[in-house]
Design a protein around this motif. Sequence first.
Motif, PDB file in Angstrom:
ATOM      1  N   VAL A 131       0.857  -1.181   0.000  1.00  0.00           N
ATOM      2  CA  VAL A 131       0.000   0.000   0.000  1.00  0.00           C
ATOM      3  C   VAL A 131       0.894   1.232   0.000  1.00  0.00           C
ATOM      4  CG1 VAL A 131      -1.734   1.315   1.265  1.00  0.00           C
ATOM      5  CG2 VAL A 131      -1.874  -1.188   1.188  1.00  0.00           C
ATOM      6  N   HIS A 132       0.665   2.115  -0.975  1.00  0.00           N
ATOM      7  CA  HIS A 132       1.464   3.331  -1.116  1.00  0.00           C
ATOM      8  C   HIS A 132       0.612   4.519  -0.704  1.00  0.00           C
ATOM      9  CE1 HIS A 132       4.193   5.954  -3.948  1.00  0.00           C
ATOM     10  NE2 HIS A 132       4.379   6.210  -2.667  1.00  0.00           N
ATOM     11  N   LEU A 133       0.965   5.152   0.427  1.00  0.00           N
ATOM     12  CA  LEU A 133       0.254   6.331   0.912  1.00  0.00           C
ATOM     13  C   LEU A 133       1.071   7.575   0.574  1.00  0.00           C
ATOM     14  CD1 LEU A 133      -0.873   5.219   4.510  1.00  0.00           C
ATOM     15  CD2 LEU A 133      -2.161   5.060   2.370  1.00  0.00           C
ATOM     16  N   VAL A 134       0.495   8.471  -0.191  1.00  0.00           N
ATOM     17  CA  VAL A 134       1.165   9.722  -0.528  1.00  0.00           C
ATOM     18  C   VAL A 134       0.535  10.833   0.307  1.00  0.00           C
ATOM     19  CG1 VAL A 134       1.718  11.375  -2.347  1.00  0.00           C
ATOM     20  CG2 VAL A 134       1.604   8.922  -2.879  1.00  0.00           C
ATOM     21  N   LEU A 135       1.360  11.449   1.171  1.00  0.00           N
ATOM     22  CA  LEU A 135       0.878  12.581   1.964  1.00  0.00           C
ATOM     23  C   LEU A 135       1.156  13.852   1.166  1.00  0.00           C
ATOM     24  CD1 LEU A 135       1.991  11.593   5.592  1.00  0.00           C
ATOM     25  CD2 LEU A 135      -0.102  11.007   4.337  1.00  0.00           C
ATOM     26  N   ASN A 136       0.082  14.410   0.633  1.00  0.00           N
ATOM     27  CA  ASN A 136       0.183  15.545  -0.292  1.00  0.00           C
ATOM     28  C   ASN A 136      -0.454  16.773   0.364  1.00  0.00           C
ATOM     29  OD1 ASN A 136       0.689  16.958  -2.669  1.00  0.00           O
ATOM     30  ND2 ASN A 136      -1.244  16.339  -3.613  1.00  0.00           N
ATOM     31  N   GLY A 137       0.155  17.192   1.488  1.00  0.00           N
ATOM     32  CA  GLY A 137      -0.427  18.282   2.252  1.00  0.00           C
ATOM     33  C   GLY A 137      -1.569  17.782   3.115  1.00  0.00           C
ATOM     34  N   ALA A 138      -1.323  16.747   3.915  1.00  0.00           N
ATOM     35  CA  ALA A 138      -2.346  16.122   4.756  1.00  0.00           C
ATOM     36  C   ALA A 138      -2.078  16.418   6.224  1.00  0.00           C
ATOM     37  CB  ALA A 138      -2.371  14.619   4.519  1.00  0.00           C
ATOM     38  N   GLN A 139      -3.141  16.821   6.922  1.00  0.00           N
ATOM     39  CA  GLN A 139      -3.063  17.089   8.360  1.00  0.00           C
ATOM     40  C   GLN A 139      -4.040  16.127   9.048  1.00  0.00           C
ATOM     41  OE1 GLN A 139      -0.685  19.452   8.602  1.00  0.00           O
ATOM     42  NE2 GLN A 139      -0.862  19.797   6.387  1.00  0.00           N
ATOM     43  N   LEU A 140      -3.500  15.177   9.822  1.00  0.00           N
ATOM     44  CA  LEU A 140      -4.318  14.121  10.425  1.00  0.00           C
ATOM     45  C   LEU A 140      -4.265  14.213  11.946  1.00  0.00           C
ATOM     46  CD1 LEU A 140      -3.010  11.164   8.222  1.00  0.00           C
ATOM     47  CD2 LEU A 140      -5.059  12.523   7.825  1.00  0.00           C
ATOM     48  N   SER A 141      -5.452  14.213  12.590  1.00  0.00           N
ATOM     49  CA  SER A 141      -5.523  14.246  14.049  1.00  0.00           C
ATOM     50  C   SER A 141      -6.561  13.241  14.530  1.00  0.00           C
ATOM     51  CB  SER A 141      -5.910  15.644  14.548  1.00  0.00           C
ATOM     52  OG  SER A 141      -4.940  16.596  14.195  1.00  0.00           O
ATOM     53  N   ASN A 142      -6.309  12.704  15.724  1.00  0.00           N
ATOM     54  CA  ASN A 142      -7.277  11.830  16.377  1.00  0.00           C
ATOM     55  C   ASN A 142      -7.144  12.026  17.872  1.00  0.00           C
ATOM     56  OD1 ASN A 142      -8.572   9.462  17.585  1.00  0.00           O
ATOM     57  ND2 ASN A 142      -8.668   8.659  15.502  1.00  0.00           N
ATOM     58  N   SER A 143      -8.250  12.248  18.544  1.00  0.00           N
ATOM     59  CA  SER A 143      -8.203  12.583  19.968  1.00  0.00           C
ATOM     60  C   SER A 143      -8.032  11.370  20.867  1.00  0.00           C
ATOM     61  CB  SER A 143      -9.477  13.333  20.369  1.00  0.00           C
ATOM     62  OG  SER A 143     -10.616  12.514  20.141  1.00  0.00           O
ATOM     63  N   ASP A 144      -8.391  10.155  20.385  1.00  0.00           N
ATOM     64  CA  ASP A 144      -8.344   8.998  21.281  1.00  0.00           C
ATOM     65  C   ASP A 144      -7.765   7.742  20.635  1.00  0.00           C
ATOM     66  OD1 ASP A 144     -10.392   8.234  19.599  1.00  0.00           O
ATOM     67  OD2 ASP A 144     -11.975   8.535  21.080  1.00  0.00           O
ATOM     68  N   SER A 145      -7.027   7.882  19.536  1.00  0.00           N
ATOM     69  CA  SER A 145      -6.362   6.739  18.929  1.00  0.00           C
ATOM     70  C   SER A 145      -5.314   7.243  17.941  1.00  0.00           C
ATOM     71  CB  SER A 145      -7.367   5.827  18.218  1.00  0.00           C
ATOM     72  OG  SER A 145      -6.730   4.620  17.811  1.00  0.00           O
ATOM     73  N   ALA A 146      -4.711   6.291  17.217  1.00  0.00           N
ATOM     74  CA  ALA A 146      -3.684   6.644  16.242  1.00  0.00           C
ATOM     75  C   ALA A 146      -4.316   7.200  14.983  1.00  0.00           C
ATOM     76  CB  ALA A 146      -2.847   5.419  15.905  1.00  0.00           C
ATOM     77  N   PRO A 147      -3.937   8.370  14.527  1.00  0.00           N
ATOM     78  CA  PRO A 147      -4.473   8.900  13.265  1.00  0.00           C
ATOM     79  C   PRO A 147      -4.137   8.013  12.074  1.00  0.00           C
ATOM     80  CG  PRO A 147      -3.483  10.652  14.558  1.00  0.00           C
ATOM     81  CD  PRO A 147      -3.098   9.364  15.223  1.00  0.00           C
ATOM     82  N   VAL A 148      -2.951   7.359  12.085  1.00  0.00           N
ATOM     83  CA  VAL A 148      -2.569   6.418  11.031  1.00  0.00           C
ATOM     84  C   VAL A 148      -2.351   5.057  11.683  1.00  0.00           C
ATOM     85  CG1 VAL A 148      -0.897   5.821   9.243  1.00  0.00           C
ATOM     86  CG2 VAL A 148      -1.483   8.227   9.643  1.00  0.00           C
ATOM     87  N   TYR A 149      -3.235   4.103  11.335  1.00  0.00           N
ATOM     88  CA  TYR A 149      -3.202   2.772  11.959  1.00  0.00           C
ATOM     89  C   TYR A 149      -3.126   1.717  10.859  1.00  0.00           C
ATOM     90  CZ  TYR A 149      -4.704  -1.134  14.982  1.00  0.00           C
ATOM     91  OH  TYR A 149      -4.780  -2.318  15.680  1.00  0.00           O
ATOM     92  N   ILE A 150      -1.963   1.087  10.742  1.00  0.00           N
ATOM     93  CA  ILE A 150      -1.751   0.050   9.730  1.00  0.00           C
ATOM     94  C   ILE A 150      -1.921  -1.303  10.409  1.00  0.00           C
ATOM     95  CG2 ILE A 150      -0.129  -0.907   8.054  1.00  0.00           C
ATOM     96  CD1 ILE A 150       1.178   1.957   8.049  1.00  0.00           C
ATOM     97  N   LYS A 151      -3.111  -1.871  10.237  1.00  0.00           N
ATOM     98  CA  LYS A 151      -3.428  -3.150  10.874  1.00  0.00           C
ATOM     99  C   LYS A 151      -2.817  -4.323  10.129  1.00  0.00           C
ATOM    100  CE  LYS A 151      -7.937  -2.274  13.075  1.00  0.00           C
ATOM    101  NZ  LYS A 151      -9.370  -2.693  13.078  1.00  0.00           N
ATOM    102  N   GLU A 152      -2.898  -4.288   8.808  1.00  0.00           N
ATOM    103  CA  GLU A 152      -2.475  -5.431   8.015  1.00  0.00           C
ATOM    104  C   GLU A 152      -2.055  -4.960   6.632  1.00  0.00           C
ATOM    105  OE1 GLU A 152      -1.406  -9.105   8.101  1.00  0.00           O
ATOM    106  OE2 GLU A 152      -3.067  -8.818   9.498  1.00  0.00           O
ATOM    107  N   ALA A 153      -0.959  -5.522   6.155  1.00  0.00           N
ATOM    108  CA  ALA A 153      -0.482  -5.293   4.786  1.00  0.00           C
ATOM    109  C   ALA A 153       0.840  -6.027   4.648  1.00  0.00           C
ATOM    110  CB  ALA A 153      -0.289  -3.808   4.484  1.00  0.00           C
ATOM    111  N   GLY A 154       1.232  -6.277   3.414  1.00  0.00           N
ATOM    112  CA  GLY A 154       2.566  -6.824   3.223  1.00  0.00           C
ATOM    113  C   GLY A 154       3.607  -5.759   3.501  1.00  0.00           C
TER     114      GLY A 154
END
Length: 749
Positions: A131-154
């Motif tokens: 999985v290729h994630l391109v952050l192209n001016g991204a602002q991510l927030s989460n008040s009670d967990s991880a904003p980026v959560y990679i559960k499963e992938a190669g």
Amino acid sequence: MKNLLLGSKIGLVLLCAAVMSACSTNAATNTASNTAVTAVTAGQSSTSASVQLASVKLTDLMSFDEEDTATAWSEADSTAITLSGTSAAVDGSGAAAADGTVTITEAGTYVLSGTLSDGQVIVDEQVKGTVHLVLNGAQLSNSDSAPVYIKEAGKVVITLQEGTENSVTDGADYVFADAATDEPSAAVFSKADLTINGTGKLTVTGNYNDGITSKDDLKIMSGTIEVKAADDGIVGKDLIAVQDGTITITAEGDGIKSTNDKDADKGFIAIAAGTFDITAGNDGIQAETAAVIDGGTYTMVTGGGNVNAEVKTGDQGGMGMGGGFGQRPDAGTFPEQGEAGGTPPAMDAAPAAADQTAAAAADTATTTDTAATETESTSAKGLKAGGDLTINGGTFTIDAADDALHSNSSVSITDGQFEMATGDDGIHADALTSISGGTINITKSYEGIEGADITISGGEIHVVASDDGVNVAGGNDSNANAGGTQGQDQFTSTGSNMLTISGGYLSVDAAGDGLDSNGSVTMTGGTAIVNGPENSGNGALDYDGTFNMTGGYLVAAGASGMAQAPGEDSGQYSVSMLFSDTQQAGTMVHLEDADGNNILTFTPSKSFQSVVVSSPELKDGSYTIYTGGSSAGTAKDGLYTDGEYSGGTKYVTFDITGSVTWVNESGVTTGGSSMGGPGGGGGGFGGGRGNRGQGGGGTPPADAGTTRPADAGTTKPADAGTTKPADAGTTKPADAGTTAPDGAGTSTN
């Protein structure tokens, strides 16, 4: 595809001569994380002069693949994810958005832009694709967990798009599904291999725990990454590999950390290049197993810096029961030449017996209290490895409350620029410390360079230490174990421990011993300059076995109470000069041959009463010592290598006829054997290190005319059978000055 590493690549192979020293003194004490260290041994002997670590680089441990470097993408071949407040819109396949949560379930490229004020991006790709994630001016927030959560992938590759600024911020408290769940635990959290590349910027704020964590491999290829974390900054379980990038970390815990302590071929850190600015409450960079650094620029402050270190008291030596001064025919003078034992110069009085007893009790109490306290405290080292630490280049500025460089196995430095101030050791290895290149400046330390064995074959090294400058298989300080908490050094002197100097340049300024080997010393080349100590409880040179000097240039100036010189069996000549009075720091000492050729022109930086010099220029013949005066040459660390000497006061003229010549103001004296009895070091006037229970030592000059300090007349062991004259007021063991007491070979320092 995941890199499969061979365990044998992580361990640094020890290349040894046919006869080698005990490089693996502490192998039995190492944890499972050190089992990858492979030793090739052909025997154990204190006579070895050739032990070094094999050269290991990042490419020996792992490699980067095509996917790690891939940054290109196109709108036609990607899915666009537009973030807006607490919602998101997905344009393309493979992802869905609902209630502020974006879930990616298929391999492919996803381009994120906009702001997600309270939501989450989840990667749950079950086919083990990329999985290729391109952050192209991204602002991510989460008040009670991880904003980026990679559960499963190669594998997941995060690309920081050129010219963009991106951020990931979590809350201080996480809400989990149940009490048994403790994941995710970082603002960017991955249970798959994770790679970060691109030339943009990523700011990560981990308010809950860690900043960026991968439970698998973590690779950083490039980009500008800033991390602030409540605990660790960047964590990779199986490995952390950095090819390049600009990384700034402020962490309450460790800065960069690998954690796999179960697999010998994992848990390592490998860095090729990059710029690192790390401020950490604990360790700056910590590898559970091996750490290999090929280059980069590093600025690190750990544990609040050296000013925040625990206050340590150095080993101030003193006369012990076994290594005390021999019988005196008169309480105020030295014995005649040839008599056993002798009275030391009165530079520093030895502590009285009651003082020694009280000091020993205080030291015991302090050690016990300190050990109990430090097992509950945390490690605050600069670079730390549970296995081998190898540095092949880079620029390092380290201010550490604990060791600056530390390995629970071996340390190898082949190149690099180091500026280090530390509250404990500058460089510490439980096994072998090997320095073959680089420029090392340890401006403050408790002990400068420490290891079960130490080899110096190149580089330029400057050490300032409040205790020992260079210490082989000794020390009473505490250092962290692989788990991170502090514990006592696992040193055990076997008698085969070795300090080997075959090249390079070493300058030591020490309040304790200058060069201290709880074993033996071999010097075949290079330059070694020692200033200090100023107290007679320590020595500029201190060794328990032999000192075989066959090449190089050595000058050591310090107090005279424990003075030693290279051994009588050395292939290169040495001169040990004893001055009747303490000479002030900056007093020039000049030694020349009968033709006026300069052998030594030196201005010690500390007060001194003993100067030892060994040079290839020393031969049989007549020599003269001068004090004071000036030199037209250029000095480096007090040593003049050129220019004309003039204006000094003649101290003494004498003849050299053997490998070690002991000189005072009256000429050649009987200096005694450099062996000094089993474990006793030797070559000093009146015995080896008393605090080791050593005997032996040489006979001091008969005409030195120095009276013994009044409080030096301490009571010897109860079984002593020989009584001194009535005015001496002490008894001495019957075998003092000749045979070392039982157990004299055991080192406790």
